[in-house]
Design a protein around this motif. Structure first.
Motif, PDB file in Angstrom:
ATOM      1  N   TYR A   8      38.123  24.265 -31.472  1.00 57.90           N
ATOM      2  CA  TYR A   8      38.140  23.372 -30.315  1.00 57.90           C
ATOM      3  C   TYR A   8      36.986  23.716 -29.376  1.00 57.90           C
ATOM      4  O   TYR A   8      36.792  24.882 -29.020  1.00 57.90           O
ATOM      5  CB  TYR A   8      39.465  23.496 -29.562  1.00 57.90           C
ATOM      6  CG  TYR A   8      40.670  23.332 -30.450  1.00 57.90           C
ATOM      7  CD1 TYR A   8      41.191  22.072 -30.730  1.00 57.90           C
ATOM      8  CD2 TYR A   8      41.280  24.439 -31.043  1.00 57.90           C
ATOM      9  CE1 TYR A   8      42.282  21.908 -31.566  1.00 57.90           C
ATOM     10  CE2 TYR A   8      42.376  24.293 -31.878  1.00 57.90           C
ATOM     11  CZ  TYR A   8      42.873  23.027 -32.134  1.00 57.90           C
ATOM     12  OH  TYR A   8      43.956  22.886 -32.966  1.00 57.90           O
ATOM     13  N   ALA A  10      35.018  23.184 -25.613  1.00 56.90           N
ATOM     14  CA  ALA A  10      35.492  23.090 -24.238  1.00 56.90           C
ATOM     15  C   ALA A  10      35.412  21.661 -23.721  1.00 56.90           C
ATOM     16  O   ALA A  10      34.436  20.947 -23.989  1.00 56.90           O
ATOM     17  CB  ALA A  10      34.665  24.011 -23.346  1.00 56.90           C
ATOM     18  N   LEU A  25      40.314  25.655 -21.717  1.00 59.03           N
ATOM     19  CA  LEU A  25      40.023  25.792 -23.146  1.00 59.03           C
ATOM     20  C   LEU A  25      41.229  25.503 -24.021  1.00 59.03           C
ATOM     21  O   LEU A  25      41.080  25.128 -25.176  1.00 59.03           O
ATOM     22  CB  LEU A  25      39.475  27.194 -23.431  1.00 59.03           C
ATOM     23  CG  LEU A  25      38.203  27.581 -22.661  1.00 59.03           C
ATOM     24  CD1 LEU A  25      37.608  28.857 -23.237  1.00 59.03           C
ATOM     25  CD2 LEU A  25      37.179  26.468 -22.662  1.00 59.03           C
ATOM     26  N   PHE A  26      42.427  25.701 -23.483  1.00 62.07           N
ATOM     27  CA  PHE A  26      43.626  25.231 -24.178  1.00 62.07           C
ATOM     28  C   PHE A  26      44.758  25.082 -23.178  1.00 62.07           C
ATOM     29  O   PHE A  26      44.746  25.662 -22.095  1.00 62.07           O
ATOM     30  CB  PHE A  26      44.027  26.141 -25.350  1.00 62.07           C
ATOM     31  CG  PHE A  26      44.519  27.519 -24.960  1.00 62.07           C
ATOM     32  CD1 PHE A  26      45.804  27.724 -24.477  1.00 62.07           C
ATOM     33  CD2 PHE A  26      43.706  28.645 -25.135  1.00 62.07           C
ATOM     34  CE1 PHE A  26      46.266  28.999 -24.152  1.00 62.07           C
ATOM     35  CE2 PHE A  26      44.149  29.915 -24.808  1.00 62.07           C
ATOM     36  CZ  PHE A  26      45.433  30.092 -24.317  1.00 62.07           C
ATOM     37  N   ILE A  36      50.751  27.508 -29.657  1.00 64.42           N
ATOM     38  CA  ILE A  36      50.072  28.549 -28.885  1.00 64.42           C
ATOM     39  C   ILE A  36      51.046  29.512 -28.218  1.00 64.42           C
ATOM     40  O   ILE A  36      50.615  30.464 -27.567  1.00 64.42           O
ATOM     41  CB  ILE A  36      49.139  27.943 -27.821  1.00 64.42           C
ATOM     42  CG1 ILE A  36      49.938  27.133 -26.801  1.00 64.42           C
ATOM     43  CG2 ILE A  36      48.064  27.094 -28.478  1.00 64.42           C
ATOM     44  CD1 ILE A  36      49.099  26.655 -25.628  1.00 64.42           C
ATOM     45  N   LEU A  42      44.659  28.358 -20.699  1.00 64.54           N
ATOM     46  CA  LEU A  42      43.565  29.262 -20.368  1.00 64.54           C
ATOM     47  C   LEU A  42      42.465  28.474 -19.680  1.00 64.54           C
ATOM     48  O   LEU A  42      41.922  27.520 -20.242  1.00 64.54           O
ATOM     49  CB  LEU A  42      43.013  29.971 -21.595  1.00 64.54           C
ATOM     50  CG  LEU A  42      41.966  31.051 -21.244  1.00 64.54           C
ATOM     51  CD1 LEU A  42      42.182  32.306 -22.078  1.00 64.54           C
ATOM     52  CD2 LEU A  42      40.549  30.535 -21.452  1.00 64.54           C
ATOM     53  N   TYR A  44      38.722  28.795 -18.010  1.00 64.86           N
ATOM     54  CA  TYR A  44      37.514  29.616 -18.013  1.00 64.86           C
ATOM     55  C   TYR A  44      36.651  29.181 -16.842  1.00 64.86           C
ATOM     56  O   TYR A  44      36.138  28.058 -16.814  1.00 64.86           O
ATOM     57  CB  TYR A  44      36.787  29.431 -19.346  1.00 64.86           C
ATOM     58  CG  TYR A  44      35.553  30.294 -19.528  1.00 64.86           C
ATOM     59  CD1 TYR A  44      35.417  31.507 -18.883  1.00 64.86           C
ATOM     60  CD2 TYR A  44      34.519  29.879 -20.372  1.00 64.86           C
ATOM     61  CE1 TYR A  44      34.282  32.298 -19.060  1.00 64.86           C
ATOM     62  CE2 TYR A  44      33.394  30.663 -20.571  1.00 64.86           C
ATOM     63  CZ  TYR A  44      33.280  31.866 -19.900  1.00 64.86           C
ATOM     64  OH  TYR A  44      32.161  32.648 -20.079  1.00 64.86           O
ATOM     65  N   MET A 205      44.658  33.548 -31.374  1.00 70.92           N
ATOM     66  CA  MET A 205      43.526  32.737 -30.939  1.00 70.92           C
ATOM     67  C   MET A 205      42.351  33.638 -30.571  1.00 70.92           C
ATOM     68  O   MET A 205      42.541  34.764 -30.117  1.00 70.92           O
ATOM     69  CB  MET A 205      43.914  31.880 -29.732  1.00 70.92           C
ATOM     70  CG  MET A 205      44.929  30.793 -30.053  1.00 70.92           C
ATOM     71  SD  MET A 205      45.418  29.845 -28.581  1.00 70.92           S
ATOM     72  CE  MET A 205      46.503  31.011 -27.776  1.00 70.92           C
ATOM     73  N   VAL A 207      38.798  33.369 -28.267  1.00 73.67           N
ATOM     74  CA  VAL A 207      38.036  32.611 -27.289  1.00 73.67           C
ATOM     75  C   VAL A 207      36.650  33.237 -27.171  1.00 73.67           C
ATOM     76  O   VAL A 207      36.531  34.441 -26.921  1.00 73.67           O
ATOM     77  CB  VAL A 207      38.728  32.611 -25.913  1.00 73.67           C
ATOM     78  CG1 VAL A 207      37.912  31.815 -24.913  1.00 73.67           C
ATOM     79  CG2 VAL A 207      40.147  32.057 -26.020  1.00 73.67           C
ATOM     80  N   ASP A 225      34.088  28.034 -27.013  1.00 67.65           N
ATOM     81  CA  ASP A 225      34.845  27.533 -28.163  1.00 67.65           C
ATOM     82  C   ASP A 225      36.135  28.336 -28.328  1.00 67.65           C
ATOM     83  O   ASP A 225      36.191  29.534 -28.001  1.00 67.65           O
ATOM     84  CB  ASP A 225      34.032  27.646 -29.455  1.00 67.65           C
ATOM     85  CG  ASP A 225      32.996  26.549 -29.610  1.00 67.65           C
ATOM     86  OD1 ASP A 225      33.016  25.583 -28.819  1.00 67.65           O
ATOM     87  OD2 ASP A 225      32.160  26.655 -30.531  1.00 67.65           O
ATOM     88  N   LEU A 226      37.141  27.666 -28.851  1.00 65.66           N
ATOM     89  CA  LEU A 226      38.430  28.291 -29.160  1.00 65.66           C
ATOM     90  C   LEU A 226      38.711  28.150 -30.649  1.00 65.66           C
ATOM     91  O   LEU A 226      38.579  27.058 -31.207  1.00 65.66           O
ATOM     92  CB  LEU A 226      39.551  27.616 -28.358  1.00 65.66           C
ATOM     93  CG  LEU A 226      40.988  27.946 -28.780  1.00 65.66           C
ATOM     94  CD1 LEU A 226      41.340  29.370 -28.378  1.00 65.66           C
ATOM     95  CD2 LEU A 226      41.976  26.953 -28.183  1.00 65.66           C
ATOM     96  N   SER A 228      41.769  28.865 -33.405  1.00 63.67           N
ATOM     97  CA  SER A 228      43.169  29.247 -33.611  1.00 63.67           C
ATOM     98  C   SER A 228      43.392  29.560 -35.085  1.00 63.67           C
ATOM     99  O   SER A 228      42.680  29.055 -35.957  1.00 63.67           O
ATOM    100  CB  SER A 228      44.119  28.134 -33.150  1.00 63.67           C
ATOM    101  OG  SER A 228      43.928  26.952 -33.911  1.00 63.67           O
TER     102      SER A 228
END
Length: 288
Positions: A8, A10, A25-26, A36, A42, A44, A205, A207, A225-226, A228
């Protein structure tokens, strides 16, 4: 290796108050609470440059109930006060771990010194869910200073890993948690590799806060970017293209409904209504 389940990028930045330009970010709304859990959200913040001011930048008094907020500062300073009488200033490397639990009112601003001097703000705020049995826990506050956080040197001089919560290589993080979670703050040097093993059954996850890394020899992840991962499987392999800062999160899922509205996260809609009424009656306290 542990299978990658999602990648994922941002979303667009938005402001929280007038002090925190964040990218979410999620969240449990965007990715689904089950995927999650026990984490909820989260944000940022930054890196963002602020000019000197005599004013106060941040977020004024607001409530929370039913979960915890975890603030990690990389640059700048954040000052916190809440209705329990707790508060303080956290700076680079420090962590504020606040349990909203049964209900709390708090505020977050740039510290007076940081506001006066100006500079770069760079931080993360993580929301961690509480199981139903602990949603009425007394509100509390853990101020975790940089010097209290164990630092592990990674093999082959690849970088370092700070254990904020949970355990890594027999090193126990200082944060007291209600469920089994890991929060690791990791710095990986350019051209180096690291292998991580996370508990089987944990949602996991990664990050990327800065830099570029190759994940499991297959997926490139860049700043904000994330990634998972499946709850079951083996190791996670990271190769850094340049100096990178990473946040590694894993936790045992809480198998309960999640119903949230704004600053409240409960298990039912009725409990949300009760939280709103509790706040409106002034029962979450006030900041003196």
């Amino acid at each position: 290796m542990r299978k990658i389940s999602g990648v994922y990028s941002a979303p667009r930045q938005h402001w929280v108050g007038d002090g925190f330009p964040v990218r979410s970010l999620f969240s449990y709304q965007s990715l689904g609470a089950k995927n999650i859990s026990p984490f909820l959200l989260l944000d940022y913040a930054g890196p963002a440059d602020f000019t000197p001011t005599k004013g106060r930048r941040g977020v004024g008094q607001h409530p929370h109930k039913g979960f915890e907020t975890v603030t990690l500062v990389y640059k700048g300073e954040v000052e916190h006060r809440d209705s329990t009488g707790a508060g303080g200033v956290i700076g680079p490397g420090d962590v504020q771990w606040m349990t909203a639990g049964a209900g709390i009112v708090h505020q977050e601003f740039h510290s007076e010194a940081f506001a006066k001097a100006g500079g770069t703000l760079h931080m993360v705020q993580l929301w961690v869910n509480l199981p139903a049995k602990d949603k009425s826990a007394p509100a509390g506050y853990q101020s975790i200073l940089n010097k209290q956080i164990p630092v592990v040197n990674l093999p082959d001089d690849a970088g370092t890993l700070r254990v904020i919560a949970g355990q890594f290589d027999q090193n126990q993080g200082p944060a007291k948690t209600f469920t089994d979670i890991n929060v690791w703050d990791m710095s990986l040097k350019a051209g180096k590799e690291a292998v991580l093993n996370l508990p089987d059954g944990h949602n996991a996850m990664l990050v990327v806060l800065s830099g570029t890394v190759l994940v499991n020899n297959a997926q490139v992840a860049r700043e904000a970017d994330l990634i998972s991962f499946d709850t079951h499987g083996g190791e996670i392999r990271l190769e850094s293209n340049n100096d990178s800062t990473l946040l590694v999160l894993s936790g045992e899922p809480i198998d309960e409904p999640v119903v949230g509205q704004g600053p409240f996260v409960m298990n039912t809609r009725d409990e949300i209504h009760q939280a709103i009424e509790q706040f409106n009656r002034g029962e979450m306290g006030q900041i003196s």
